[in-house]
Design a protein around this motif. Structure first.
Motif, mmCIF file in Angstrom:
data_model
loop_
_atom_site.group_PDB
_atom_site.id
_atom_site.type_symbol
_atom_site.label_atom_id
_atom_site.label_comp_id
_atom_site.label_asym_id
_atom_site.label_seq_id
_atom_site.Cartn_x
_atom_site.Cartn_y
_atom_site.Cartn_z
ATOM 1 N N ASN A 115 0.664 -1.399 -0.113
ATOM 2 C CA ASN A 115 0.211 -0.146 0.064
ATOM 3 C C ASN A 115 0.993 1.390 0.140
ATOM 4 N N GLY A 116 0.540 2.624 -0.469
ATOM 5 C CA GLY A 116 0.888 3.730 -0.456
ATOM 6 C C GLY A 116 0.361 3.977 0.787
ATOM 7 N N THR A 117 2.058 4.367 1.353
ATOM 8 C CA THR A 117 2.201 5.100 3.305
ATOM 9 C C THR A 117 1.828 6.531 3.022
ATOM 10 N N ASN A 118 1.819 7.054 2.124
ATOM 11 C CA ASN A 118 1.583 8.399 2.297
ATOM 12 C C ASN A 118 -0.108 9.982 1.917
ATOM 13 N N GLY A 119 -0.850 8.535 2.279
ATOM 14 C CA GLY A 119 -2.143 9.368 1.954
ATOM 15 C C GLY A 119 -2.156 9.000 0.847
ATOM 16 N N SER A 120 -4.168 9.092 0.683
ATOM 17 C CA SER A 120 -4.783 9.586 -0.828
ATOM 18 C C SER A 120 -4.584 10.537 -1.568
ATOM 19 N N SER A 121 -3.450 10.481 -2.973
ATOM 20 C CA SER A 121 -4.307 11.087 -3.574
ATOM 21 C C SER A 121 -4.573 12.657 -3.239
ATOM 22 N N PHE A 122 -5.524 12.992 -3.227
ATOM 23 C CA PHE A 122 -6.738 14.250 -3.193
ATOM 24 C C PHE A 122 -5.495 14.926 -1.317
ATOM 25 N N ALA A 123 -5.736 13.576 -0.424
ATOM 26 C CA ALA A 123 -4.745 14.373 0.386
ATOM 27 C C ALA A 123 -3.727 14.688 0.014
ATOM 28 N N GLN A 124 -3.501 14.498 -0.535
ATOM 29 C CA GLN A 124 -2.103 14.630 -0.572
ATOM 30 C C GLN A 124 -1.819 15.869 -1.597
ATOM 31 N N ALA A 125 -2.722 15.961 -2.586
ATOM 32 C CA ALA A 125 -2.573 17.391 -3.208
ATOM 33 C C ALA A 125 -3.730 18.663 -2.036
ATOM 34 N N GLU A 126 -4.324 18.080 -1.444
ATOM 35 C CA GLU A 126 -5.132 19.016 -0.477
ATOM 36 C C GLU A 126 -3.938 19.625 0.039
ATOM 37 N N ALA A 127 -2.987 19.365 0.904
ATOM 38 C CA ALA A 127 -1.210 19.684 1.860
ATOM 39 C C ALA A 127 -1.085 20.085 0.712
ATOM 40 N N LEU A 128 -0.591 19.980 -0.327
ATOM 41 C CA LEU A 128 0.401 20.763 -1.248
ATOM 42 C C LEU A 128 -0.189 22.254 -1.328
ATOM 43 N N CYS A 129 -1.691 21.952 -1.916
ATOM 44 C CA CYS A 129 -2.356 23.398 -2.418
ATOM 45 C C CYS A 129 -2.227 24.110 -0.336
ATOM 46 N N THR A 130 -2.701 24.164 0.307
ATOM 47 C CA THR A 130 -2.511 24.885 1.834
ATOM 48 C C THR A 130 -1.018 25.203 2.225
ATOM 49 N N ASN A 131 0.090 24.760 1.514
ATOM 50 C CA ASN A 131 1.441 25.186 1.279
ATOM 51 C C ASN A 131 1.300 25.703 0.705
ATOM 52 N N MET A 132 0.982 25.863 -0.845
ATOM 53 C CA MET A 132 1.469 26.830 -1.521
ATOM 54 C C MET A 132 0.854 28.233 -1.366
ATOM 55 N N LYS A 133 -0.643 27.908 -0.951
ATOM 56 C CA LYS A 133 -1.438 29.579 -0.079
ATOM 57 C C LYS A 133 -0.440 30.172 0.577
ATOM 58 N N ALA A 134 -0.394 28.944 2.191
ATOM 59 C CA ALA A 134 0.417 29.733 2.525
ATOM 60 C C ALA A 134 1.605 30.772 2.137
ATOM 61 N N GLU A 135 2.479 30.843 1.201
ATOM 62 C CA GLU A 135 3.115 31.106 0.570
ATOM 63 C C GLU A 135 3.297 32.032 -0.540
ATOM 64 N N GLY A 136 1.658 33.041 -0.443
ATOM 65 C CA GLY A 136 1.602 33.721 -1.407
ATOM 66 C C GLY A 136 0.740 33.450 -2.703
ATOM 67 N N VAL A 137 0.722 32.181 -2.674
ATOM 68 C CA VAL A 137 0.806 31.879 -4.284
ATOM 69 C C VAL A 137 -0.866 32.042 -4.499
ATOM 70 N N ILE A 138 -1.215 31.831 -5.393
ATOM 71 C CA ILE A 138 -3.142 32.576 -5.729
ATOM 72 C C ILE A 138 -3.345 30.783 -6.663
ATOM 73 N N VAL A 139 -3.978 30.258 -6.436
ATOM 74 C CA VAL A 139 -4.608 29.550 -6.614
ATOM 75 C C VAL A 139 -5.973 29.004 -7.335
ATOM 76 N N TYR A 140 -6.351 28.739 -8.477
ATOM 77 C CA TYR A 140 -7.388 28.907 -9.082
ATOM 78 C C TYR A 140 -7.328 26.995 -9.552
#
Length: 459
Positions: free
Chosen positions: A381-406
């Protein structure tokens, strides 16, 4: 409604009536000498006042229109927007004026929009002196206040996009034409491309981001050929590719450089490494169009890897990998008094269903086709979490750096976990688009492109 001129005529009539009722000789004599001068003087004052009011309103209207034109400098509806702002501030027939067609001129090199308006005003009293009308004009010039903009365009080219690739290519090409300006000095506008399916192909950058390998076959993911047990406990051997997968550990959801934590390798087997490579930031429209036109569909959906690379290509921490002209600026970098704007646009058409273990599709991936075949999946099994969970964590962190996400949730991405991701990942609800068909997809990309261009001059 009584106009200024009608009030003036009424007042003058009252004065004349009083003078006519006074029959004294001196008064009559004075009246005789003064009546022409009096009528002319009052008339000129009234007509001049009307012209002044029209001129003032005209000037305010062209000022507003020119500013609107500068804000919408790159928009295909710019001139129409200018007309609307002018009309909102200068109603048709204002104080009896007659307008000529509005003059609109732009200078891409000087980044200016110039609006000129001419109006003819009928006179009320000066016509006695042979002047039937007077002309007024106003001109305003607005300079495009700009900033550098770095846009990463993340495109879903998985198998489910089979019937929609023409619309996706058209939408992406139009976005490029709107966002990337012909003039690249003193401010630049660049776009990076991230096609994704089961993984992301980084091409010649593969060794720099996921490390080298040894020739031969190993039962550890360190060789060119990785031998592993599939879900049926049969041996399978997959060759390493130039695609990359997620990394593990504390940097899973960060943009720390791959020199610190390498990206995951990709042993994809029959699911295949995507043919289309990433393109770092560029203002070369021809190159962007050629890359977009070549895109086609295929493979399962590792959306989190697409999201990650959307961020990496505008991240200064990955900049050392790219040619100088493709290196992103630092977060919150100030250039000529303006902060650099970083934007990531993420498009998906459905579920994220592919995760990895040791560079092979994990057995708890939910993707269909080759990625769903027990013969292709590793028996782990993959141990990093689902693809959606990983993607949401990445979105949260990039927005914290001031990146605008559409986010653009196309077709099947408007329901379930995909819809939740699209809503949560975006900077705000105003940055979310849910097009249902190809026409709406093209409109969504067009709207985002215009918004990015407007933000470039208004933040």
């Amino acid at each position: 409604m009584r106009t200024f001129a009608s009030v003036g005529r009424a007042a003058l009539s009252r004065v004349l009536a009083r003078l006519l009722r006074d029959t004294g000789g001196n008064v009559a004599l004075v009246f005789g000498f003064c009546v022409i001068g009096l009528v002319g003087g009052v008339g000129i004052a009234i007509d001049t006042s009307v012209a002044y009011n029209v001129k003032s309103r005209l000037s305010a209207a062209v000022d507003a229109a020119a500013l609107a034109g500068a804000r919408a400098f790159a928009s295909p509806t710019r001139d129409a927007d200018i007309e609307k702002f002018f009309e909102a501030n200068f109603p048709a027939g204002y104080m009896g004026s007659v307008l000529e067609p509005l003059g609109i001129a732009s200078d891409p090199e000087a980044r200016t929009v110039t609006v000129t308006a001419n109006a003819t005003i009928p006179t009320f009293f000066m016509r006695v002196l042979g002047t039937d009308s007077t002309d007024v004009a106003a001109t305003a010039e607005a300079t495009l206040a700009s900033r550098d903009v770095e846009v990463s365009l993340v495109l879903d080219v998985t198998g489910s996009m089979q019937h929609d690739m023409d619309d996706l290519r058209a939408a992406a090409n139009e976005l490029v034409d709107i966002v990337v300006q012909d003039l690249q000095v003193p401010f630049y506008s660049k776009i990076a491309l991230v096609p994704y399916s089961a993984a992301v192909n980084v091409g010649d950058y593969a060794e720099d981001v996921r490390g080298s390998y040894t020739n031969g076959t190993c039962e550890e993911p360190t060789c060119r050929y990785f031998k592993f047990r599939n879900m049926n406990w049969d041996w399978r051997t997959h060759e390493i590719s130039t695609c990359v997968t997620e990394r593990s550990g504390p940097d899973l959801s960060t943009d720390d450089p791959p020199s610190q934590t390498p990206l995951g390798r990709a042993y994809l087997g029959s699911n295949g490494c995507l043919d289309y490579e990433i393109l770092p930031l560029t203002s070369n429209k021809e190159e962007l169009h050629n890359r977009i036109d070549a895109l086609d569909y295929g493979g399962s959906t590792a959306g989190h890897i697409g999201v990650a690379w959307g961020w990496y290509l505008v991240s200064p921490n990955f900049g050392y990998l790219w040619p100088f002209e493709s290196q992103p600026m630092e977060y919150n970098q100030i250039h000529l008094g303006q902060k650099v704007m970083k934007v990531v646009i993420i498009m998906t058409d459905g579920d994220f269903n592919t995760i990895y273990h040791d560079g092979v599709i994990a057995k708890n991936s939910t993707g269909g086709g080759a990625s769903g075949s027990s013969g292709e999946k590793i028996n782990e099994n993959g141990t990093n979490g689902s693809s959606f969970a990983q993607a949401e964590a990445l979105c949260t962190n990039m927005k914290a750096e001031g990146v605008i996400v559409y986010t653009v949730g196309f077709a099947n991405a408007s329901t379930g976990d995909a819809a939740e991701f699209v809503e949560d990942c975006a900077t705000s609800p105003l940055h979310v688009y849910l097009p249902k068909d190809g026409t709406e997809l093209k409109q969504a990309f067009r709207d985002i492109a215009v918004q990015v261009s407007n933000l470039r001059i208004s933040m």
